[in-house]
Design a protein around this motif. Structure first.
Motif, short mmCIF file in Angstrom:
data_model
loop_
_atom_site.label_atom_id
_atom_site.label_comp_id
_atom_site.label_asym_id
_atom_site.label_seq_id
_atom_site.Cartn_x
_atom_site.Cartn_y
_atom_site.Cartn_z
N UNK B 93 0.82 -1.06 0.11
CA UNK B 93 0.17 0.17 0.03
C UNK B 93 0.45 1.27 0.21
N UNK B 94 0.08 2.42 0.11
CA UNK B 94 1.51 2.94 -0.37
C UNK B 94 1.74 3.76 0.55
N UNK B 95 0.89 3.55 2.12
CA UNK B 95 1.83 4.04 3.41
C UNK B 95 2.25 3.38 4.07
N UNK B 96 2.42 1.72 3.67
CA UNK B 96 3.14 1.10 3.70
C UNK B 96 4.73 0.82 2.56
N UNK B 113 0.45 12.66 6.09
CA UNK B 113 1.07 14.46 5.87
C UNK B 113 1.30 14.13 4.43
N UNK B 114 2.26 13.07 4.39
CA UNK B 114 2.78 13.20 2.74
C UNK B 114 1.36 13.11 1.76
N UNK B 115 1.23 12.08 2.10
CA UNK B 115 -0.24 11.45 1.55
C UNK B 115 -0.94 12.86 1.43
N UNK B 138 1.94 11.49 -8.80
CA UNK B 138 2.16 12.91 -7.66
C UNK B 138 2.59 11.38 -6.01
N UNK B 139 1.77 10.63 -6.31
CA UNK B 139 2.84 9.41 -5.25
C UNK B 139 4.17 9.49 -5.48
N UNK B 140 4.51 9.59 -6.49
CA UNK B 140 5.94 9.24 -6.49
C UNK B 140 7.01 10.64 -6.21
N UNK B 144 9.31 11.44 -2.88
CA UNK B 144 10.68 11.76 -3.55
C UNK B 144 10.86 12.72 -2.15
N UNK B 145 10.29 13.01 -1.28
CA UNK B 145 9.57 13.70 -0.63
C UNK B 145 10.09 13.18 1.28
#
Lengths: 368, 251
Positions: B93-96, B113-115, B138-140, B144-145
């Motif tokens: 998942x994105x969070x993982x 927060x990043x998401x 955007x996820x990418x 990167x942040x």
């Protein structure tokens, strides 16, 4: 190497493992495939219902008792006797599967002992390929001799049978096959798994993305090793459960030694997968190379066919195949309770291969 | 504003072909610097050499006082990279994924927060393979942040996106700039470069043709007597498209 170095490794290993358990197809092939093999080969090698045995009788004794005994065997319905005079020829026939065992009445068999009664020892030779028939032949002969002994009124039987095998006594066919199947699981997990995964990650760019972070190739390799070790151990534990509860596998050796041996075996096979997957730019390259490396090991290292059935020159070569010491070592631990020290030839060979393959793997590794 | 990246006589060769031919430029702290050029001009190669992803064949790159050639690991620690062909692990998942990247950098930014920053809060439990193109980009950027980088590299961030997703990504880049992060991006969309970049370098055949602010470049061109055939149209097709379909993201 600080704490962060290992934290990265664990984070990657956790990610790999998590993804693995979410991949239903992958799970099926990784865990159920070896078990299917286990069931198929397990059933083929257990429940021998054949009660007729082809035996060769080598009568080297000239006593009348021996002659009478041979005649009894000839008349028996359990045995189909062929007369052989040459032991080597008989052994070859047994190797081809024409004979189940060779019954030898050694010189002097049936000679009266101090009490004036016939004594001696029948030797039953059997092939490692079908040890069960050899054992049954010995058991049947034992019964016959017991009856004669009893009729002679002896408490300490002067007539007895001993079984001899070139390798192992008391080895069931399943035990033999099981070691091979464990070897097969370790081979396929290490080679097929990683050799596919790394080129796929190169192609999608997932490996590049990792490289954009401060991650070294060493960390990725260690993480994958942890992940494959975990998956491999789960797979092998499942195999042991099935072997124990379905096929009455009995462990004769040391569990801790077996565990350690499985771990180094996985590490060795992982090295082959790493070298192939690390080198290959795409799955086409890796698939070809995987077949080239894995197939000879699969068929010539004693996984599916016992190596002693091969011609001698081939046995000589395959002794040095990397999978051979793995299969042999597992078998020696499980069925002959070998100790760590007794396994030095196998462990030595594994160590040599490990150095060779990891040096190659690190040299040829490429990120894309 | 100090200089955060300085590139001197950078060279990359593949066999006899010189992909990057001794280019020099510098990027100021806090600006959005664009590298423009047709396909095969050497933009990506240049970027990847600065990012310590590709061996440098000649010249020197200093990033925040670090020699990229000598300290690639330290450089990676302070930059964020969005690669052109971005791929993440599937079945995470994105969070993982963000947690994993946190661990890789030894950072401890908050994945949620990043998401939120890249408007993917409701996708926190989705896999990357189920995201749309714009969401993936955007996820990418969120990934990167993770390490709160000094410099963010974006390689053709809007290629292949629909007009809505492009505009949305422009907003995000401007937001990132406001946080004081230096952004270096490549693109071959001129409108994008004009809107986003403080300064641009135009590359062709491995060489930098010119470096300046977009305004000055246009002024120079007009100064050389260039005249565009005048059209009276007050809008173009893209304006029509945006007017009819709205600026809202479609995902």
């Amino acid at each position: 190497m600080n704490r962060h170095y290992f934290k990265t490794i664990f984070a990657l290993a956790r990610a790999y493992t998590r993804r693995f358990f979410r991949d239903k197809v992958g799970l099926f092939f990784t865990f159920l495939f070896p078990l299917l093999f286990l069931f198929v080969f397990g059933y083929l090698n257990s429940g021998n219902t054949d009660i007729n045995f082809d035996v060769a009788v080598l009568n080297e004794s000239d006593t009348s008792f021996a002659t009478e005994f041979e005649k009894q065997l000839n008349d028996s319905e359990t045995f189909t006797v062929t007369d052989d005079t040459d032991f080597t020829a008989a052994t070859e026939r047994m190797g081809r599967g024409e004979l189940d065992s060779i019954v030898k009445l050694p010189e002097g068999f049936g000679t009266p002992n101090a009490q004036g009664q016939p004594s001696g020892e029948v030797v039953v030779y059997y092939s490692e390929a079908s040890p069960q028939s050899g054992q049954t032949v010995a058991a049947v002969l034992n019964q016959t001799l017991d009856q004669i002994n009893q009729s002679l009124g002896q408490s300490a039987p002067p007539l007895s049978v001993t079984q001899e095998s070139t390798a192992t006594a008391d080895l069931s066919a399943f035990d033999y096959v099981f070691a091979g199947l464990l070897g097969f699981t370790i081979l396929s997990l290490g080679i097929f798994g990683l050799a596919n995964q790394l080129p796929a990650e190169k192609k999608t760019g997932a490996l590049r993305r990792l490289r954009a972070a401060p991650v070294t190739s060493g960390q990725i390799i260690f993480a994958n090793m942890l992940y494959y070790m975990l998956v491999g151990i789960i797979s092998i534990v499942l195999m042991f459960l099935v072997a124990t509860f379905v096929f009455d596998f009995t462990m004769r050796g040391d569990w801790l030694l077996l565990f350690g041996y499985i771990v180094i075996s996985i590490v060795l096979m992982f090295g082959f997968g790493l070298a192939i997957g690390g080198w290959a730019k795409n799955e086409t390259q890796s698939a070809a190379l995987t077949q080239l490396v894995a197939l000879p090991m699969m068929f010539l290292s004693g996984v599916f066919f016992p190596r002693f059935l091969m011609p001698e020159w081939l046995q000589g070569i395959t002794t040095f195949f990397p999978l051979t010491p793995i299969v042999d070592g597992l078998r020696l631990i499980m069925t002959e309770s070998y100790s760590l020290f007794e396994l030095w030839p196998q462990i030595g060979l594994i160590a040599v291969w490990m150095v060779v393959i990891y040096v190659i793997a690190i040299r040829v590794f490429r990120w894309e | 504003m100090g200089t955060i990246i300085s590139v001197k006589k950078l060279v990359k060769r593949y066999g006899d072909k010189t992909t990057v031919d001794g280019i020099s430029f510098s990027v100021k702290e806090g600006e959005v610097f664009g590298i423009l050029g047709p396909n095969g001009a050497g933009k990506t190669t240049t970027l990847e050499m600065i990012e310590a992803l590709r061996p440098i064949d000649g010249g020197e790159v200093m990033l925040d006082g670090l020699d990229v050639r000598k300290r690639p690991a330290q450089v990676k620690q302070i930059i964020g990279i969005q690669l052109q062909a971005t791929a993440f692990f599937d079945k995470l998942t994105l969070r993982e994924q963000l947690r994993m990247f946190n661990d890789l950098y030894g950072a401890n930014s908050n994945p949620d927060e990043l998401l939120a920053e890249v408007q993917l809060t409701d996708k926190a439990k989705s896999y990357v393979e189920n995201l749309s193109g714009g969401q993936r980009q955007r996820f990418s950027i969120a990934a990167a942040l993770v390490n709160n980088p000094r410099v963010l590299f974006l390689d053709e961030p809007t290629t292949g996106l629909d007009p809505q997703a492009r505009r949305n990504l422009w907003d995000l880049i401007q937001q990132i700039k406001k946080k004081g992060i230096t952004v270096v991006l490549t693109t071959h969309y001129m409108d994008e470069a004009e809107l986003l970049c403080d300064r641009i370098a135009i590359m062709d055949n491995g060489k930098i043709v010119t470096i300046n602010t977009p305004k000055n470049l246009i002024k120079e061109l007009i100064g050389r007597g260039f005249k565009k055939p005048q059209h009276v149209e007050q809008a173009n097709l893209e304006d029509v498209f945006i007017d009819l379909t709205g600026k809202d993201l479609r995902e």
